[in-house]
Motif scaffolding. Sequence first.
Motif, PDB file in Angstrom:
ATOM      1  N   GLU A 110       0.731  -1.133  -0.032  1.00  0.00           N
ATOM      2  CA  GLU A 110       0.084   0.006  -0.007  1.00  0.00           C
ATOM      3  C   GLU A 110       0.978   1.256  -0.240  1.00  0.00           C
ATOM      4  N   SER A 111       0.336   2.420  -0.704  1.00  0.00           N
ATOM      5  CA  SER A 111       1.298   3.524  -0.556  1.00  0.00           C
ATOM      6  C   SER A 111       1.600   4.112   0.979  1.00  0.00           C
ATOM      7  N   ASP A 112       0.586   3.957   1.581  1.00  0.00           N
ATOM      8  CA  ASP A 112       0.919   4.579   3.131  1.00  0.00           C
ATOM      9  C   ASP A 112       2.019   3.614   3.713  1.00  0.00           C
ATOM     10  N   THR A 113       1.922   2.365   3.624  1.00  0.00           N
ATOM     11  CA  THR A 113       3.255   1.436   4.175  1.00  0.00           C
ATOM     12  C   THR A 113       4.533   1.779   3.443  1.00  0.00           C
ATOM     13  N   ARG A 114       4.502   2.112   2.165  1.00  0.00           N
ATOM     14  CA  ARG A 114       5.698   2.539   1.269  1.00  0.00           C
ATOM     15  C   ARG A 114       6.110   3.679   2.054  1.00  0.00           C
ATOM     16  N   GLU A 115       5.345   4.758   2.151  1.00  0.00           N
ATOM     17  CA  GLU A 115       5.708   5.960   2.771  1.00  0.00           C
ATOM     18  C   GLU A 115       6.446   5.814   4.353  1.00  0.00           C
ATOM     19  N   GLU A 116       5.677   4.992   4.993  1.00  0.00           N
ATOM     20  CA  GLU A 116       6.174   4.493   6.476  1.00  0.00           C
ATOM     21  C   GLU A 116       7.372   3.891   6.395  1.00  0.00           C
ATOM     22  N   LEU A 117       7.683   2.904   5.543  1.00  0.00           N
ATOM     23  CA  LEU A 117       8.910   2.443   5.425  1.00  0.00           C
ATOM     24  C   LEU A 117       9.997   3.436   4.860  1.00  0.00           C
ATOM     25  N   VAL A 118       9.918   4.104   3.763  1.00  0.00           N
ATOM     26  CA  VAL A 118      10.689   4.945   3.485  1.00  0.00           C
ATOM     27  C   VAL A 118      11.222   6.148   4.548  1.00  0.00           C
TER      28      VAL A 118
END
Length: 438
Positions: A110-118
Amino acid sequence: MKKLELHWQILIGMGLGILFAFILSYFEWGSGFITDWIKPFGTIFINALKLIAVPLILASLIKGVSDLKDISSLSKMGLRTILTYLATTVIAVSIGLIIVNVFEPGKSIESDTREELVESYGGDAETTRQNAQKQKESGPLQALEDLVPENIFGAASSNSNMLQVIFFAIFFGIGMILIPEKQSKPIKEFFDSLNEVILKMIDLIMLAAPYGVFALLAALVVEAPSADLFIALAYYALCVAGGLILMIGFYASVVGIFTKKSPRFFLNGISPAQLLAFSTSSSAATLPVTMERVEEHLGVHPQVSSFVLPIGATINMDGTSLYQAVAAVFIAQAFGIELSFAAQLGIIATATLASIGSAAVPGAGMVMLVIVLGQAGIPEAGLALIFAVDRPLDMLRTSVNVTGDAAVAMLVAKSQDKLGDPQVKDWDDNYKKTESQN
Ligand code: ASP
């Protein structure tokens, strides 16, 4: 009472280490206790293994090469070894690419998971990127230049110069072949006996293996990042793990077909080295044990194993190359980048080279992944996406790297008619012999 086999002892050590860490983490003071009082024993164990690596390569490779008696057998074995290593690496990358294209794990992020990881791992990813940058800046022939040390004592003073030590040992062995036997005899006897002493030291270190892995795994559990991120990346991790397991099956079948030894014989023989690779995440630290298992438990003649395995530990990393292929395409998928067929072919080439260039130490495969990403035009910031699960995957891929080296050692030994029956020596065999003589 029959003694429990070493791989069971190691597995029990690993299991107890994990259990112990979970129980202690339950109490507030648990992780501090493990870091201060348990982890150092794991570090001591790894150091003891690394301590043996350079003397082992020197003694066994000089002995192995000088035993060959002529240069043409050396070049024949060298060519076979390098070609087989290349072939297994290309197969590994291709398996990785097929899996990641079929299962598309990157599309499930998901895009929010991606942002959280980054956000969580952006800093770590930047350090990795900078480390890779240093490697990238070198010229095309740098690797060749690095092969020849200007000072053997300088080279032997760091485990990261293993290829230089290998170069020196082969060169020295060639020198020994070329002088009259009468003159080379004393030095040969010296290296023969040095080799025996070092093998005995490995036996002694392995007595501590179950305790060493207990400490290593306990420390790993208390240092692991949060479970939520693991879950987000589970699909990707499963794809890498699935590919790695396929590779183990591939080795066992190829060994079975070409050497007529059963997969069980192969996997049983090599399992302590696999478990140690898993616990240490370093093929270099595992090398002494890989050599001992391949020679004594798989029946490969020391002339072959002493040549094939040190080279394999540094250049043959099938697990790493498979992981790099899956990770690169996973990151591209997560960022919504379509990779053409040509770009994927490019990944086969770069992941093969990057795995050859990866050092045999924890996390090295991820540093070299930056080069694969750069070449394929995938954002390097994507490294942050895979950071959280890198350590467990590193453990798995290191086991595969070591298994690949052992499989190729068996294949090369078979092709040279140097594959015999196992000759298992217990750590106290010589001692027992001397006692009974007295
Ligand atoms: N840890 C791996 C090894 O030593 C290299 C890597 O993939 O990071 O074999």
